[in-house]
Design a protein around this motif. Sequence first.
Motif, short mmCIF file in Angstrom:
data_model
loop_
_atom_site.label_atom_id
_atom_site.label_comp_id
_atom_site.label_asym_id
_atom_site.label_seq_id
_atom_site.Cartn_x
_atom_site.Cartn_y
_atom_site.Cartn_z
N TYR A 1 1.05 -1.09 0.02
CA TYR A 1 -0.16 -0.10 -0.03
C TYR A 1 0.82 1.30 -0.14
O TYR A 1 1.37 1.51 1.12
N PRO A 2 1.34 1.79 -1.12
CA PRO A 2 2.26 2.80 -1.33
C PRO A 2 2.32 3.74 -0.18
O PRO A 2 3.32 4.22 0.18
N ARG A 3 1.25 4.52 0.18
CA ARG A 3 1.09 5.64 0.92
C ARG A 3 1.77 5.44 2.29
O ARG A 3 2.41 6.13 3.15
N SER A 4 1.64 4.00 2.66
CA SER A 4 2.42 3.67 3.95
C SER A 4 3.32 2.45 4.19
O SER A 4 3.70 2.02 5.31
N PHE A 5 3.97 2.30 3.07
CA PHE A 5 4.98 1.19 3.16
C PHE A 5 6.65 1.85 3.53
O PHE A 5 7.04 1.72 4.48
N ALA A 6 6.87 2.91 2.82
CA ALA A 6 8.24 3.65 3.26
C ALA A 6 8.17 5.13 2.50
O ALA A 6 7.94 5.08 1.47
N ASP A 7 8.76 6.32 3.28
CA ASP A 7 8.84 7.46 2.59
C ASP A 7 9.87 7.70 2.50
O ASP A 7 11.00 7.98 3.25
N GLY A 8 10.54 8.02 1.10
CA GLY A 8 11.53 8.17 0.70
C GLY A 8 12.05 9.51 0.81
O GLY A 8 13.19 9.77 0.75
N ASP A 9 11.16 10.48 0.57
CA ASP A 9 11.61 11.86 0.67
C ASP A 9 11.13 12.75 1.78
O ASP A 9 11.05 14.01 2.21
N GLY A 10 10.70 12.02 2.81
CA GLY A 10 10.44 12.53 4.17
C GLY A 10 9.28 13.38 4.27
O GLY A 10 9.06 14.35 5.13
N ASP A 11 8.29 13.47 3.29
CA ASP A 11 7.11 14.38 3.26
C ASP A 11 5.96 13.97 4.17
O ASP A 11 4.83 14.35 4.13
N GLY A 12 6.03 12.57 4.61
CA GLY A 12 4.93 11.97 5.46
C GLY A 12 4.19 10.95 4.62
O GLY A 12 3.41 10.46 5.35
N THR A 13 4.47 10.93 3.51
CA THR A 13 3.76 10.00 2.56
C THR A 13 4.46 9.02 1.68
O THR A 13 5.56 9.43 1.38
N GLY A 14 4.14 7.89 2.02
CA GLY A 14 4.94 6.52 1.27
C GLY A 14 5.07 6.92 -0.18
O GLY A 14 4.38 7.56 -0.70
N ASP A 15 6.09 6.39 -0.72
CA ASP A 15 6.30 6.76 -2.21
C ASP A 15 7.30 5.64 -2.80
O ASP A 15 7.62 4.45 -2.10
N LEU A 16 7.55 5.64 -4.16
CA LEU A 16 8.18 4.63 -4.99
C LEU A 16 9.79 4.73 -4.55
O LEU A 16 10.49 3.90 -4.55
N ALA A 17 10.31 5.82 -4.06
CA ALA A 17 11.58 5.89 -3.93
C ALA A 17 11.59 5.01 -2.22
O ALA A 17 12.64 4.36 -2.11
N GLY A 18 10.71 5.21 -1.62
CA GLY A 18 10.65 4.36 -0.44
C GLY A 18 10.78 2.90 -0.70
O GLY A 18 11.46 2.15 -0.08
N VAL A 19 9.77 2.53 -1.79
CA VAL A 19 9.62 1.19 -2.11
C VAL A 19 11.06 0.60 -2.72
O VAL A 19 11.58 -0.46 -2.36
N ARG A 20 11.70 1.52 -3.56
CA ARG A 20 13.11 0.95 -4.41
C ARG A 20 14.05 0.90 -3.10
O ARG A 20 14.85 -0.20 -3.22
N ALA A 21 14.14 1.63 -2.19
CA ALA A 21 14.96 1.70 -1.13
C ALA A 21 14.83 0.19 -0.17
O ALA A 21 15.73 -0.28 0.29
N ARG A 22 13.80 -0.27 -0.23
CA ARG A 22 13.43 -1.37 0.65
C ARG A 22 13.19 -2.69 -0.22
O ARG A 22 12.87 -3.68 0.31
N LEU A 23 13.82 -2.63 -1.55
CA LEU A 23 13.73 -3.94 -2.20
C LEU A 23 14.51 -5.00 -1.69
O LEU A 23 14.02 -6.21 -1.67
#
Length: 535
Positions: A22-44
């Motif tokens: 659930y992208p909004r809640s997985f991992a926040d890559g840019d620190g704005d409070g919302t999960g994003d694709l950067a966060g997912v890529r970092a957690r692959l």
Amino acid sequence: MAAPHSDRTDNWWRSAAIYQVYPRSFADGDGDGTGDLAGVRARLPYLAELGVDAIWFTPWYLSPLADGGYDVADYRTIDPSFGTLAEAEKLIAEARELNIRTIVDIVPNHVSDQHAWFRAALAAGPGSPERELFHFRPGRGANGELPPNDWPSQFAGSTWTRVEDGEWYLHLFTPQQPDLNWAHPAVREEHEDVLRFWFERGVAGVRIDSAALPAKDPDLADFVEGRDPHPYIDRDELHDIYRSWRAVADEYGAVFVGEVWLPDSERFARYLRPDELHTAFNFNFLSSPWDARRLRRTIDDTLAEHAPVGAPATWVLCNHDVTRTVTRYGREDTAFDFATKAFGTPTDLGLGTRRARAAALLTLALPGAVYLYQGEELGLPEAEIPPSRIQDPMHHRSGGTDPGRDGCRVPLPWSADAPYSGFGSRTEPWLPQPEDWATYAADRQAGDPGSMLSLYREALRLRRTEPGFGDGPFSWLPVGGPSVLAFARPGGLVCVVNFAAEPVPLPPHERLLLASGPLDDGGRLPQDTAVWLRT
């Protein structure tokens, strides 16, 4: 971009372990409070170490987020809060390098009211070709002040909204989600083009949201309980749509999983015929209480309804719409039903966790594919969200009586000692994390061999390396009476789950492969505990 046929390698999907993000809640890559694709890529790497075969993303498309992204404004654009299309393409490629495939979500029943088609329909007015893409109708009553029919909503409230020129439009969900008219060829053509758009970017499959809803009675006749066919659920016209979709998927070696909530097993199986969907979610298993007899019946029914069409079963304990397993299994009523959700339902998290650990081994040992929801592997409980912070429209449209689904959507805890439990660095997450969230953090669990994360990692490793797991033969074993579930898989593999109050002896075996909890001093299996054995 991937060429057609590039991913046609094997029937990986028949035995896959698929992880829902659930992208909004997985991992926040840019620190704005919302999960994003950067966060997912970092957690692959985390997902690769967990041992999953694919990731299913809930909608990441451009959306006003009136319903968590299931109100899609543009299927060919990533929502800016998540990233860009180029970043999605990188994610798909990077995951594939780790042998993780990508599944995206398509929502055929409706679009956002901000979709270009719907904005054009509003501007064009009554009788226009633009409005034929949706279900616009004049109202009933002396001055058209009453809705065109009495269809019940999938959420609380009306299924019709009146626009300024006096016509009404249909929306089985929120007013921000107008239903498409699937009798119109342009609707079918557009969705087939969207499928190709994502398959050409390397996507290996599609999850179809509310798959039994898109086709409607052309007369939009009033709802009558028990009348067959239903005016908008499981209509026969759907099968021709999905046969056309299957032809597109077959060009690319891609697969479908349908969200099909149907009580009739024969009707359910129709969606799984060889020229339609590959798989469909097994919601009867998810909804079942923690009870040996009920679970056994559900497993038997599931395998029986899949057998005639040769489709593999799918097993799932929770998802982004459902109370988390640890909380549900700790309650007096361990089943799940949307109608009975309520604020403040008491739960015993210790009991729920013990049962959820056993349920993990039960589920992962069954024949077919399995879906895991993010945080399930951490043993996360359902969070109590303050009413002022709830965003789910189910809560608001119920007048505040339904707690909604945000409690299972709280951002994940990654690092126990980092701000916001490592979800993001600078800004409070879009949903508040409970005070004890850091105790569930992935980094803390990774170093604990007794943690839920360690259990899932080892179970998924065994499931991947033991050829007897996944799709294939299955047979019940007479172990311990009716309060014990025991079954055999190929290669001498046996799963035993004890629901009884008294410990039970293990059947003869040469090795204990994995246990959800400790055995008693006599080497017996305690209540709410599961083991995998080699016999």
